[in-house]
Enzyme design. Structure first.
Site, PDB file in Angstrom:
ATOM      1  N   TYR A  58      53.015  46.572  51.739  1.00 19.01           N
ATOM      2  CA  TYR A  58      53.362  45.407  52.564  1.00 19.01           C
ATOM      3  C   TYR A  58      54.782  45.495  53.126  1.00 19.01           C
ATOM      4  O   TYR A  58      55.145  44.748  54.025  1.00 19.01           O
ATOM      5  CB  TYR A  58      53.205  44.102  51.772  1.00 19.01           C
ATOM      6  N   LYS A  81      45.982  53.867  41.142  1.00 22.86           N
ATOM      7  CA  LYS A  81      44.923  54.699  41.726  1.00 22.86           C
ATOM      8  C   LYS A  81      45.427  56.139  41.647  1.00 22.86           C
ATOM      9  O   LYS A  81      45.578  56.850  42.653  1.00 22.86           O
ATOM     10  CB  LYS A  81      44.668  54.224  43.173  1.00 22.86           C
ATOM     11  N   ASP A 135      39.886  50.305  40.848  1.00 21.97           N
ATOM     12  CA  ASP A 135      38.484  49.965  41.104  1.00 21.97           C
ATOM     13  C   ASP A 135      37.793  49.574  39.800  1.00 21.97           C
ATOM     14  O   ASP A 135      37.017  48.609  39.747  1.00 21.97           O
ATOM     15  CB  ASP A 135      37.749  51.110  41.823  1.00 21.97           C
ATOM     16  N   ASP A 157      47.935  41.728  44.557  1.00 22.79           N
ATOM     17  CA  ASP A 157      47.533  40.656  45.463  1.00 22.79           C
ATOM     18  C   ASP A 157      46.039  40.370  45.279  1.00 22.79           C
ATOM     19  O   ASP A 157      45.601  39.229  45.100  1.00 22.79           O
ATOM     20  CB  ASP A 157      47.834  41.131  46.905  1.00 22.79           C
ATOM     21  N   ASP A 189      44.118  37.265  42.690  1.00 21.38           N
ATOM     22  CA  ASP A 189      43.185  36.275  43.252  1.00 21.38           C
ATOM     23  C   ASP A 189      41.835  36.342  42.535  1.00 21.38           C
ATOM     24  O   ASP A 189      41.199  35.316  42.286  1.00 21.38           O
ATOM     25  CB  ASP A 189      42.981  36.505  44.757  1.00 21.38           C
TER      26      ASP A 189
END
Ligand code: NAD
Length: 362
Positions: A146, A195, A227, A251, A255
């Site tokens: 980001y 990852k 994942d 992020d 959520d």
């Protein structure tokens, strides 16, 4: 102890829910003989109305010279509020990004806890929900994809967009230290999510986290691919204590973790820098649809105040007392409208604050 707290009540339901959190903090101060000095400042829509901009230098300075900031949510109805006719850098949310940057708040903490009394709201299968869960997602907030360089170019008539994901050793080390420190206040377990089978930034992440873990032999460390983590959160959320991860993964996973608790009005959050300083706010927005009706759920903000006592002031006993009071109110069947179900008693936002404050020290 003397507690210097900057208060940003915010917009929408912000003033209502922050007032209740202050009520609870005041009761804690009374029972445990602390002294709280509040300094109220504006940010977001309220600051736009008063000063024409969402974040003033004065607000930044007052926050910087406080021990911690207690904040309600900011923003208005994005379809109807005049704040959203302004250019993006002048809108309420720009204040939030600005203060995070000004105060170097790089670690975002979001607990996801399933209250037994609210487990019907959990969208997971009953046998999974019945095991309960109590985790803390720690997300890196100021680096990664980001904040990396980005561009869109046209090459040989074809558009190409590029985003870059960068982390330095130092950025990883400082948040890893936070995660291990906080795990010591919980169940001594960190699952670091990356990852590393694909990304270089994740391989560096993993090696720095391993290095930091050597200073915390009492904290168990595991690594999990992102994942797999997304699947494990719905298959067996009870396995997680502290989940440490980078910005974008955090992020999404935070959520997902919020969603499985089923109740937005209960979710607290904190953003920390490398001192004890922190900004504490509910995870939800300013709920303009119910502002001023005295029906909002103040518990997320009250629990954010409890995080403040725990992480900024190391007042664990006082923080435990707030959490115990919240549990007690729920076991007594008291509910604000958002978490009300048949057979429970619906109460207002201010009554919920009174009930929780009334149970402190009991
Ligand atoms: P929201 O979280 O404000 O509301 C979503 C729904 O949940 C609404 O129906 C609302 O009434 C309900 N709700 C939220 N908190 C509640 C509470 N404590 N008690 C009872 N019900 C509650 O999300 P939104 O409607 O998408 O956003 C509204 C505004 O909030 C926007 O301006 C948005 O930008 C802003 N926002 C701010 C923050 C922040 O300050 N950190 C975070 C998210 C959204």
């Amino acid at each position: 102890m003397k507690l210097n707290i900057a208060v940003i009540k915010g917009d929408g339901i912000g003033p209502e829910i922050v007032t209740e959190a202050m009520k609870v903090l005041d009761k804690v101060a009374f029972v445990y003989s602390h002294e709280i000095n509040y300094k109220e400042v504006l940010m977001g829509g309220a600051s736009i109305d008063a000063y024409g901009i969402p974040l003033t230098d004065e607000t930044i300075e007052v926050c910087r010279f406080s021990d911690a900031v207690l904040m309600g949510s900011i923003g208005g109805d994005t379809n109807t509020s005049p704040w959203y006719k302004l250019e993006p850098s002048k809108r309420p949310e720009a204040g939030l990004l600005g203060i995070r940057k000004a105060l170097n708040l790089f670690a975002n903490l979001r607990p996801a806890y399933l209250y037994r009394e609210l487990s019907d709201a959990c969208p997971l299968k009953k046998e999974i929900a019945d095991k309960g869960f109590d985790m803390l997602i720690m997300r890196e907030l100021t680096g990664g994809l980001y904040f990396g360089e980005r561009k869109t170019v046209t090459e040989n008539g074809i558009k190409k967009a590029v985003d870059t994901l960068t982390y330095t050793e130092e950025e990883i080390r400082r948040i890893a230290i936070k995660a291990f420190e906080i795990a010591r206040k919980r169940r001594n377990s960190v699952i670091s999510v990356d990852k590393a089978n694909v990304l270089d930034s994740s391989r560096l992440w993993r090696s720095v986290v391993n290095e930091v873990s050597k200073d915390y032999p009492d904290v168990k460390l595991e690594h999990m691919l992102v994942d797999n983590c997304a699947m494990q959160l719905v298959r067996d959320p009870s396995q997680f204590d502290v989940v440490l991860t980078e910005n974008m993964f955090g992020d999404i996973l935070s959520d997902e973790a919020s969603m499985i608790t089923g109740s937005i009005g209960m979710l607290s959050s904190a953003s920390l820098n490398d001192t004890k300083f922190g900004l504490y706010e509910p995870s939800h927005g300013s709920a303009p649809d119910i502002a001023g009706l005295n029906i909002a759920n103040p518990i997320a903000t009250i629990l954010s105040a409890s995080m403040m006592l725990r992480y900024t002031f190391d007042l664990d006993k006082e923080a435990d007392d707030i959490e115990r009071a919240v549990n007690s109110v729920l076991s007594d069947g008291l509910r604000t409208a958002d978490i009300y179900t048949d057979g429970t008693t619906k109460i207002s936002c201010s009554d919920m604050g009174d009930e929780i404050a009334g149970r402190i020290g009991k």
